[in-house]
Design an enzyme around this catalytic site. Structure first.
Site, PDB file in Angstrom:
ATOM      1  N   HIS A  65      -0.845   6.391   2.326  1.00 37.09           N
ATOM      2  CA  HIS A  65      -0.899   5.184   3.151  1.00 37.09           C
ATOM      3  C   HIS A  65      -1.683   5.417   4.437  1.00 37.09           C
ATOM      4  O   HIS A  65      -1.572   6.463   5.073  1.00 37.09           O
ATOM      5  CB  HIS A  65       0.508   4.701   3.506  1.00 37.09           C
ATOM      6  CG  HIS A  65       0.499   3.486   4.382  1.00 37.09           C
ATOM      7  ND1 HIS A  65      -0.066   2.299   3.991  1.00 37.09           N
ATOM      8  CD2 HIS A  65       0.956   3.283   5.649  1.00 37.09           C
ATOM      9  CE1 HIS A  65       0.053   1.406   4.960  1.00 37.09           C
ATOM     10  NE2 HIS A  65       0.662   1.978   5.974  1.00 37.09           N
ATOM     11  N   CYS A  73       0.802  -1.228   0.000  1.00 37.21           N
ATOM     12  CA  CYS A  73       0.000   0.000   0.000  1.00 37.21           C
ATOM     13  C   CYS A  73       0.835   1.277   0.000  1.00 37.21           C
ATOM     14  O   CYS A  73       0.656   2.149  -0.857  1.00 37.21           O
ATOM     15  CB  CYS A  73      -0.927   0.001   1.215  1.00 37.21           C
ATOM     16  SG  CYS A  73      -2.087  -1.382   1.278  1.00 37.21           S
TER      17      CYS A  73
END
Length: 471
Positions: free
Chosen positions: A130, A75
C-alpha cells in the site's frame, strides 16, 4: 567446482538449483506489474474506446483472465492479501489505515521474499504494497523491507503538476476528488520515473534471475497525464454509463451507506462525468505507454523469452455503473479486475480464460511456475493449469469482502452464473444476481421466490467459504 566470480553468479547458481535447472538453463525471471485502480477499460478486454496497445500485446502472448477477483476492493487490503497469499481475514489487513500484516504474521514470507530467499534478485519500483496516492507517492512507508533486495519509490508531482486542469469535487480530499491535470510531457510523473528506474534495474539484472515488482499509480486519481493522452479522447465523443432509473431501489441500505458520497454520480453533472471519464482513459493510456517501454526493454535485453510477466489491476473501479464511482462496493465492477499472465512456453498463449480465479492465487501460481516451495499457509491455488488449458477450471467460486468503520460488513461469492452478497450492519440485506441474463447486476433476485433454490445454494457457498489448495 570453479570459483564463483560474483554474488550475482552465486545467486544464479542457487536459483537454477531451486528450479531444477543446470547452470546453463537459467530459471525464469518474473516481471510483476500492478496498475492502481484499473478496471477492465482496455482494448484487449473489449473496451470500444480506450487505447492500450502495450497491455493488448501482452494479452496476445499470454492468457487473459476474464473472471479475476480481488479479495477486498481497497488498495491496502488487496495488496496485502495477494502479496502474502492470505485472505484479508487471515492477513488481518482490512483497512488502509493499518496495512502492517506483520503485526499478526511477524514471520510471514511474502511473494517477493520467497524469490529473494531462493536466489532471485528481488526488486521493487513504485507502489507494490500500500502507498497513499497522491500523498504517499515517493514514500518508502509500508513497502516491507524484508521483501526486497532493492526498493525504490519514485516521487511524482501528482495534483501539483503544472498544466490545464479542473476539480469537479472540491469538497473532497486529494485522492478521492476526480481532479485532472494535463501536463506538457511526462516529466515529473511517478509512472514515467518508475518505468525509467525499472529499465535501469533490468539492465543491471539481465544476467541473473530477477523478480521485479513494478507498481504504476495511474489511473488512480488525480488523473494526470500529458495533453497528448487527453487528446486521444475528445470530450464530445465520450459516452456515459447509463443505468435504469430505479436501479438503486433494490440495493440494501448498507451497500449505499458504504462511502455514500461515491453514489449518485458523486454529485457530478453529465459534463463533469465525461471530463472524469476522459481523465481516467487518458491516465490508462499514459500508464500503458510506460508499461510498453518496460516490455520493449525485455525484448532489447533478450530476456523476454525467459521472463514470466504478470499484469493486473489491484482491484476494480466503478465509472458510473449503478451511479457509483471508484471502489469499495461488492458489485462486479469493483471486485473484478484485469489479469494477464504470459509464461514462456505456455500452450494457452493468446487465449482467454473464463475460469473463476482470485488474486490470492498469484503466489502459488508463481511458485509453481518457478519450481519453488511456497509457504504452507497459502490460501490460493496455482493457476498454472489454466495457462496450458484456458478452458479448464481450478475452483468453483471466488470470494471478496469489504467493511467500513466497524459497522458495515459485506461478503460476496461469485460463481460462473451467480453473484451473492450478504450485508451486516445498517439493517443488513442480501443481493443475488444472475449473470446469465443480467451481467450488469441490475435486478436483485434475493426476494424472488422462483430463485429460492439458487439463493440457498449461494448462501451455502458463502457459509462454506473458500476451499483451500488441499480441498
Amino acid at each position: 567446482m570453479p570459483a564463483l566470480t560474483s554474488r550475482r553468479e552465486f545467486a544464479t547458481l542457487i536459483a537454477a538449483s531451486a528450479f531444477g535447472c543446470s547452470r546453463s538453463e537459467r530459471p525464469p525471471n518474473v516481471l510483476f506489474v500492478a496498475s492502481d485502480d484499473l478496471t477492465s477499460t482496455l482494448g484487449c478486454y473489449g473496451h470500444p474506446d480506450v487505447r492500450s496497445p502495450n497491455i493488448d500485446r501482452l494479452a496476445a502472448r499470454g492468457v487473459r483472465f476474464d473472471n479475476a477477483y480481488c479479495q477486498f476492493p481497497f488498495c491496502g487490503p488487496s495488496r496485502a492479501s495477494l502479496l502474502t497469499g492470505l485472505r484479508p481475514d487471515t492477513s488481518g489487513v482490512v483497512t488502509n489505515s493499518n496495512v502492517n500484516f506483520r503485526e499478526k504474521h511477524a514471520d510471514a514470507v511474502t511473494l517477493p521474499q520467497m524469490f529473494k530467499n531462493n536466489g532471485w534478485r528481488s526488486m521493487r519500483v513504485g507502489k507494490m504494497f500500500h502507498m497513499g496516492v497522491p500523498g504517499g507517492v515517493g514514500s518508502m512507508r509500508h513497502q516491507d523491507p524484508p521483501s526486497w533486495d532493492v526498493s525504490i519509490s519514485p516521487p511524482g508531482d501528482e495534483h501539483n503538476s503544472v498544466g490545464p486542469g479542473g476539480d469537479p469535487n472540491p469538497d473532497l480530499r486529494h485522492g478521492l476528488k476526480m481532479q485532472w491535470v494535463q501536463t506538457a510531457d511526462a516529466s515529473g510523473q511517478a509512472d514515467s520515473a518508475a518505468a525509467d528506474t525499472a529499465i535501469e534495474l533490468l539492465r543491471e539484472s539481465a544476467d541473473a534471475p530477477f523478480f521485479l515488482g513494478l507498481g504504476f499509480v495511474r489511473p488512480h486519481t488525480p488523473f494526470v497525464a500529458p495533453s497528448s493522452f487527453f487528446d486521444m479522447y475528445p470530450l464530445e465523443e465520450i459516452e456515459l454509463i447509463r443505468n435504469p432509473p430505479d436501479d438503486l431501489d433494490d440495493i440494501p441500505a448498507p451497500a449505499k451507506n458504504l462511502r455514500p458520497f461515491l453514489w449518485h454520480q458523486m454529485g457530478m453533472s453529465e459534463e463533469n462525468q465525461r471530463i472524469s471519464l476522459r481523465g481516467y482513459y487518458a491516465s490508462v493510456s499514459f500508464m500503458d505507454e510506460q508499461f510498453g517501454r518496460v516490455l520493449d526493454e525485455l525484448d532489447h535485453l533478450g530476456v523476454a523469452d525467459r521472463t514470466i510477466v504478470v499484469f493486473f489491476g489491484d482491484h476494480g473501479w466503478h465509472l458510473g455503473e449503478h451511479t457509483h464511482w471508484q471502489k469499495m462496493s461488492l458489485m462486479e465492477e469493483s471486485v473484478k479486475a484485469p489479469l494477464i499472465i504470459a509464461a514462456p512456453g505456455a500452450r494457452g498463449a493468446g487465449r482467454s480464460s473464463k475460469a473463476m480465479v482470485e488474486f490470492v492465487d498469484f503466489f502459488p501460481t508463481l511458485a509453481d511456475l518457478c519450481g519453488l516451495e511456497p509457504p504452507e499457509n497459502l490460501e490460493g491455488v496455482s493457476l498454472s493449469p489454466l495457462l496450458d488449458d484456458p478452458a479448464g477450471s481450478v475452483k468453483d467460486a471466488a470470494y471478496s469482502q469489504v467493511q467500513w468503520e466497524g459497522r458495515i460488513f459485506g461478503r460476496t461469492v461469485r460463481t460462473d452464473r451467480y453473484r451473492y452478497i450478504r450485508w451486516d450492519g445498517d439493517g443488513g440485506g442480501e443481493e443475488l444476481y444472475d449473470h446469465s441474463n443480467d451481467p450488469r447486476e441490475f435486478t436483485n433476485l434475493a426476494s424472488d421466490e422462483s430463485r429460492a433454490e439458487a439463493l440457498d445454494r449461494m448462501r451455502t457457498l458463502l457459509d462454506r467459504g473458500p476451499v483451500g489448495p488441499a480441498g
